[in-house]
Write an enzyme that holds these catalytic residues in place. Structure first.
Site, mmCIF file in Angstrom:
data_model
loop_
_atom_site.group_PDB
_atom_site.id
_atom_site.type_symbol
_atom_site.label_atom_id
_atom_site.label_comp_id
_atom_site.label_asym_id
_atom_site.label_seq_id
_atom_site.Cartn_x
_atom_site.Cartn_y
_atom_site.Cartn_z
ATOM 1 N N PHE A 126 -15.086 3.922 8.647
ATOM 2 C CA PHE A 126 -13.125 4.151 8.206
ATOM 3 C C PHE A 126 -12.947 3.921 6.334
ATOM 4 O O PHE A 126 -12.387 3.817 6.409
ATOM 5 C CB PHE A 126 -11.992 3.268 8.837
ATOM 6 C CG PHE A 126 -12.570 1.406 8.480
ATOM 7 C CD1 PHE A 126 -12.228 1.503 7.565
ATOM 8 C CD2 PHE A 126 -12.599 1.136 9.887
ATOM 9 C CE1 PHE A 126 -11.923 -0.133 7.064
ATOM 10 C CE2 PHE A 126 -13.698 -0.264 9.273
ATOM 11 C CZ PHE A 126 -12.763 -0.696 8.033
ATOM 12 N N HIS A 150 -1.956 -5.534 1.729
ATOM 13 C CA HIS A 150 -2.427 -5.978 1.585
ATOM 14 C C HIS A 150 -2.992 -7.579 0.784
ATOM 15 O O HIS A 150 -1.552 -7.575 0.047
ATOM 16 C CB HIS A 150 -3.715 -5.380 0.325
ATOM 17 C CG HIS A 150 -4.726 -6.288 -0.159
ATOM 18 N ND1 HIS A 150 -6.376 -5.935 0.749
ATOM 19 C CD2 HIS A 150 -5.097 -6.640 -0.937
ATOM 20 C CE1 HIS A 150 -6.504 -7.068 0.225
ATOM 21 N NE2 HIS A 150 -6.210 -7.503 -0.944
ATOM 22 N N ARG A 184 3.143 -7.260 8.903
ATOM 23 C CA ARG A 184 3.461 -6.330 9.695
ATOM 24 C C ARG A 184 3.882 -6.256 11.545
ATOM 25 O O ARG A 184 4.206 -4.980 12.176
ATOM 26 C CB ARG A 184 1.459 -6.369 10.159
ATOM 27 C CG ARG A 184 0.606 -6.054 8.432
ATOM 28 C CD ARG A 184 -0.640 -6.275 8.318
ATOM 29 N NE ARG A 184 -1.419 -6.144 6.954
ATOM 30 C CZ ARG A 184 -2.737 -6.573 6.664
ATOM 31 N NH1 ARG A 184 -3.155 -7.422 8.266
ATOM 32 N NH2 ARG A 184 -3.229 -6.346 5.667
ATOM 33 N N TYR A 195 -11.884 -2.416 -2.078
ATOM 34 C CA TYR A 195 -12.241 -2.357 -0.615
ATOM 35 C C TYR A 195 -14.030 -2.414 -0.780
ATOM 36 O O TYR A 195 -14.665 -1.786 0.434
ATOM 37 C CB TYR A 195 -11.659 -1.419 0.467
ATOM 38 C CG TYR A 195 -10.884 -1.046 0.312
ATOM 39 C CD1 TYR A 195 -10.365 -3.170 1.752
ATOM 40 C CD2 TYR A 195 -9.570 -0.558 0.073
ATOM 41 C CE1 TYR A 195 -8.600 -2.661 1.538
ATOM 42 C CE2 TYR A 195 -8.282 -0.658 0.705
ATOM 43 C CZ TYR A 195 -7.685 -2.007 1.324
ATOM 44 O OH TYR A 195 -6.237 -2.730 1.433
ATOM 45 N N ASN A 205 -0.920 -0.264 7.448
ATOM 46 C CA ASN A 205 -0.309 -1.560 8.302
ATOM 47 C C ASN A 205 0.221 -2.163 6.541
ATOM 48 O O ASN A 205 0.775 -3.397 6.462
ATOM 49 C CB ASN A 205 -1.304 -2.446 8.836
ATOM 50 C CG ASN A 205 -2.480 -2.814 7.748
ATOM 51 O OD1 ASN A 205 -2.991 -2.552 6.388
ATOM 52 N ND2 ASN A 205 -3.601 -3.442 8.186
ATOM 53 N N THR A 249 -4.445 -7.742 10.240
ATOM 54 C CA THR A 249 -4.634 -6.900 10.623
ATOM 55 C C THR A 249 -4.740 -5.265 11.364
ATOM 56 O O THR A 249 -4.159 -3.924 11.322
ATOM 57 C CB THR A 249 -6.586 -7.024 9.658
ATOM 58 O OG1 THR A 249 -7.208 -7.689 9.461
ATOM 59 C CG2 THR A 249 -7.165 -4.890 9.774
ATOM 60 N N GLU A 279 -9.567 -9.945 -7.313
ATOM 61 C CA GLU A 279 -8.677 -9.166 -7.086
ATOM 62 C C GLU A 279 -8.119 -9.286 -8.459
ATOM 63 O O GLU A 279 -7.315 -8.230 -9.011
ATOM 64 C CB GLU A 279 -8.291 -9.378 -5.125
ATOM 65 C CG GLU A 279 -9.233 -8.888 -4.754
ATOM 66 C CD GLU A 279 -9.202 -8.591 -2.983
ATOM 67 O OE1 GLU A 279 -7.406 -9.357 -3.247
ATOM 68 O OE2 GLU A 279 -9.031 -8.849 -1.974
ATOM 69 N N ARG A 292 -1.876 -14.891 3.460
ATOM 70 C CA ARG A 292 -2.089 -13.205 4.991
ATOM 71 C C ARG A 292 -1.601 -13.905 6.230
ATOM 72 O O ARG A 292 -0.977 -12.869 6.945
ATOM 73 C CB ARG A 292 -3.641 -13.865 4.568
ATOM 74 C CG ARG A 292 -4.733 -14.106 3.781
ATOM 75 C CD ARG A 292 -4.603 -12.508 4.082
ATOM 76 N NE ARG A 292 -5.391 -12.122 5.614
ATOM 77 C CZ ARG A 292 -5.969 -10.518 5.069
ATOM 78 N NH1 ARG A 292 -6.533 -9.969 4.736
ATOM 79 N NH2 ARG A 292 -7.131 -10.570 6.595
ATOM 80 N N LYS A 310 0.774 -1.415 -0.017
ATOM 81 C CA LYS A 310 0.131 -0.003 0.192
ATOM 82 C C LYS A 310 0.965 1.330 -0.182
ATOM 83 O O LYS A 310 2.160 1.152 0.326
ATOM 84 C CB LYS A 310 -1.090 -0.217 0.996
ATOM 85 C CG LYS A 310 -2.253 -1.119 1.306
ATOM 86 C CD LYS A 310 -2.532 -1.590 1.765
ATOM 87 C CE LYS A 310 -2.446 -1.823 3.418
ATOM 88 N NZ LYS A 310 -4.128 -1.565 4.155
HETATM 89 N N1 ADP Z 1 -11.128 -0.119 12.486
HETATM 90 C C1 ADP Z 1 -10.796 0.467 11.310
HETATM 91 N N2 ADP Z 1 -10.059 1.129 11.329
HETATM 92 C C2 ADP Z 1 -9.660 2.238 10.612
HETATM 93 N N3 ADP Z 1 -8.774 1.515 9.343
HETATM 94 C C3 ADP Z 1 -9.543 0.289 9.358
HETATM 95 C C4 ADP Z 1 -10.241 -0.640 10.256
HETATM 96 N N4 ADP Z 1 -10.738 -2.023 9.797
HETATM 97 C C5 ADP Z 1 -9.711 -2.076 9.382
HETATM 98 N N5 ADP Z 1 -8.707 -0.525 8.455
HETATM 99 C C6 ADP Z 1 -7.955 -0.817 7.201
HETATM 100 O O1 ADP Z 1 -9.297 -1.389 5.745
HETATM 101 C C7 ADP Z 1 -7.982 -2.576 5.020
HETATM 102 C C8 ADP Z 1 -8.934 -3.572 5.133
HETATM 103 O O2 ADP Z 1 -9.112 -3.579 5.992
HETATM 104 P P1 ADP Z 1 -9.711 -5.871 5.989
HETATM 105 O O3 ADP Z 1 -10.192 -6.381 4.574
HETATM 106 O O4 ADP Z 1 -10.717 -6.152 7.485
HETATM 107 O O5 ADP Z 1 -8.550 -6.028 7.099
HETATM 108 P P2 ADP Z 1 -7.133 -7.123 5.669
HETATM 109 O O6 ADP Z 1 -6.156 -5.714 5.558
HETATM 110 O O7 ADP Z 1 -6.513 -7.323 6.653
HETATM 111 O O8 ADP Z 1 -7.869 -7.884 4.989
HETATM 112 C C9 ADP Z 1 -6.960 -2.940 6.758
HETATM 113 O O9 ADP Z 1 -5.739 -3.324 6.603
HETATM 114 C C10 ADP Z 1 -6.874 -1.093 7.786
HETATM 115 O O10 ADP Z 1 -5.498 -0.371 6.385
HETATM 116 MG MG MG Z 2 -8.922 -7.439 3.730
#
Ligand code: ADP
Ligand code: MG
Length: 222
Positions: A131, A189, A176, A123, A186, A165, A200, A159, A83
């Site tokens: 968020f 992705h 991470r 997303y 973080n 996450t 994707e 993963r 990212k």
């Molecule tokens: N509660 C939150 N507040 C702010 N940003 C968030 C939150 N939850 C997730 N994110 C951001 O959105 C991205 C996508 O979320 P998610 O798909 O749940 O996680 P991942 O990236 O681990 O698959 C996360 O990597 C993180 O950067």
């Molecule tokens: Mg995700």
């Protein structure tokens, strides 16, 4: 890469030829030309159409593997992305190295600066989250590195190599866990299921991936 560019060009050419053929044939049929000329035109059109179909068949036979690979086999594929924060922090090389050293195969790689529309689409499953607007803004704030990785169990292993996450819950040794602190920064992705990987990879690699043979695979897989 070049094969895919020429494949795309080939498709466009094939599609244009098909369209031109249909238009030509339709116009020929509707015209007041003598039936002899019209049937001659249709014959030419049929030959061009056959050529176009043959090109399509040849293109299809080159692309034995869909961009999302074959889930559940050594040719399983996932979409991983570095990212904007990971790019800014100079972590591209480190992240790629981890997957290479593990034995996985990189079959697609490019830098893309996502538009807000691309970020929203990527997303889409999170669009109801509070968020979401911030996430879209951040994801489209700079270039990301798009990768297609291939290998046994890559979706789940990818993963795990990324970590949780929430960076604070991520184990040291994970990307991470080693490089990030805050949830919204973080670094990376990774697709979380075969369905997500398919969606994707089709979205980020519409041109396809590179089905190359890694000669050291016999030292990676038994
Ligand atoms: N509660 C939150 N507040 C702010 N940003 C968030 C939150 N939850 C997730 N994110 C951001 O959105 C991205 C996508 O979320 P998610 O798909 O749940 O996680 P991942 O990236 O681990 O698959 C996360 O990597 C993180 O950067
Ligand atoms: Mg995700």
């Amino acid at each position: 890469m070049f094969r895919h560019f020429s494949t795309v060009a080939g498709r466009i050419r094939t599609a244009s030829v098909s369209r031109a053929v249909s238009t030509f044939a339709a116009r020929s049929t509707a015209s007041t030309m003598s039936s002899k000329i019209a049937s001659g035109s249709l014959m030419v059109a049929a030959v061009i159409q056959a050529f176009a179909l043959n090109s399509e068949t040849m293109l299809t036979s080159c692309e034995s593997l869909p961009v999302y690979g074959k889930p559940g086999t050594n040719q399983e594929r996932t979409f991983l992305a570095i990212k904007p924060d990971g790019v800014q922090r100079g972590l591209i090389g480190d992240i790629i190295t981890r997957f290479e050293k593990r034995g996985y195969k990189l079959v697609g790689l490019k830098m893309v600066w996502p538009t807000e529309e691309m970020a929203k689409s990527h997303y889409a499953d999170l669009k109801k989250k509070p968020f979401f607007p911030g996430l879209v803004k951040f994801f489209s704030s700079g270039p990301i590195v798009c990768m297609c990785w291939e290998g046994k169990d890559i979706i789940k292993q990818g993963r795990q190599m990324l970590g949780e996450t929430q960076p604070l819950a991520s184990k040291p040794g994970s990307i991470r866990g080693d490089f990030s602190i805050d949830l919204g920064r973080n670094i990376c992705h990774g697709s979380d299921s075969p369905e997500a990987a398919e969606h994707e990879l089709k979205m980020w690699f519409p041109e396809g991936a590179n089905d190359w043979t890694k000669t050291v695979d016999s030292s990676v897989y038994e």
